[in-house]
Write an enzyme that holds these catalytic residues in place. Structure first.
Site, PDB file in Angstrom:
ATOM      1  N   SER A  45       0.854  -1.188   0.000  1.00  0.00           N
ATOM      2  CA  SER A  45       0.000   0.000   0.000  1.00  0.00           C
ATOM      3  C   SER A  45       0.883   1.228   0.000  1.00  0.00           C
ATOM      4  CB  SER A  45      -0.885   0.015   1.258  1.00  0.00           C
ATOM      5  OG  SER A  45      -1.547   1.261   1.397  1.00  0.00           O
ATOM      6  N   TYR A  47      -2.067  -1.298  10.208  1.00  0.00           N
ATOM      7  CA  TYR A  47      -2.137  -1.460   8.751  1.00  0.00           C
ATOM      8  C   TYR A  47      -0.871  -0.889   8.104  1.00  0.00           C
ATOM      9  CZ  TYR A  47      -4.152  -1.328   4.024  1.00  0.00           C
ATOM     10  OH  TYR A  47      -4.392  -1.510   2.688  1.00  0.00           O
TER      11      TYR A  47
END
Length: 253
Positions: A145, A158
């Site tokens: 990401s 995350y």
């Protein structure tokens, strides 16, 4: 002659019940691959298989929690039992985890997010690589990401997990390059997926996000899938250990 570069090949996609994983599974199928769809979401995974079959492709669904070694091992074993080989894999399964600042994060939420996003990616790599070593090569793409490269507020686990996926990708790429296994990662920016929808419930969230994207729009899952498929293709035969950002220019700033 076929114009389908993945004809005769087998692709495994985790987190393929929706979003980027579903788009990736469909894209591999469109280019001729037989596809193994894996997810914890059974109804969504089976729907992805139906979409592939309705378009003339071949696919099976295997319910899999990537944070559990036995389930990942069984997933790869079932892939080989069904199709006889494993040529490419997209390790995409992930959760966003709780939305909370670092000091307020619970240990349970931290462990769950790391277990799915980082440990799960490692487990998939582990069992895919073990087979590809016997087979003589393959190509793997992990979904990291942009927040594995830059930080964001409220998603510490995350961010940590996706940063770990970036470095895991590089380490594994170096370890298995000489064995003919190419390992890369994509770093999606804001993309229209169920995960993004869950994160953008506050009024004005989308407007604020759009202001950070030079291309002025949120990406589509198909645009991330196109990068994944290219990285797995023979067109990318000299590419390994690469972290491909697909984010509309967000982190170039």
């Amino acid at each position: 002659m076929t114009n389908k570069p993945f004809a005769g090949k087998v692709a495994l996609v985790t987190g393929a019940a929706s979003g980027i994983g579903r788009a990736s599974a469909l894209a591999f199928a469109q280019q001729g691959a037989k596809v193994v769809v894996a997810d914890v979401n059974v109804s969504g995974g089976e729907e992805t298989v139906r979409m592939i079959v309705d378009n003339g492709g071949e696919a099976i669904f295997v319910a899999t929690d990537v944070s559990r070694a036995a389930e990942v091992e069984a997933l790869v074993r079932q892939t080989i039992a069904q199709f006889g080989r494993l040529d490419v894999a997209h390790n995409n399964a992930a959760i966003e985890g709780a939305l909370a600042p670092t000091a307020a994060y619970s240990e349970e939420d931290w462990d769950r997010t790391i277990n799915v996003n980082l440990k799960g990616t490692w487990l998939c790599l582990k069992y895919e690589i073990l087979h590809m070593l016997q087979q003589g090569g393959g190509a793997i793409v992990n979904t990291a990401s942009v927040v594995g490269l830059v930080g964001t507020i409220g998603l510490p686990a995350y961010c940590a997990a996706k940063g770990g996926v970036v470095q895991l990708t590089k380490a594994a790429a170096l370890e298995y390059a000489k064995a003919g296994i190419r390992i890369n990662a994509v770093c999606p920016g804001a993309t229209h997926t169920p995960m993004l929808n869950r994160l953008m419930v506050q009024p004005g969230a989308e407007t604020g996000m759009l202001a950070t994207i030079p291309l002025g729009r949120i990406g589509n899952p198909e645009e991330i899938a196109a990068a994944v498929v290219w990285l797995c293709s023979d067109a990318a035969s000299y590419v390994t250990g690469h972290i491909m950002v697909v984010d509309g220019g967000m982190i170039a700033q």
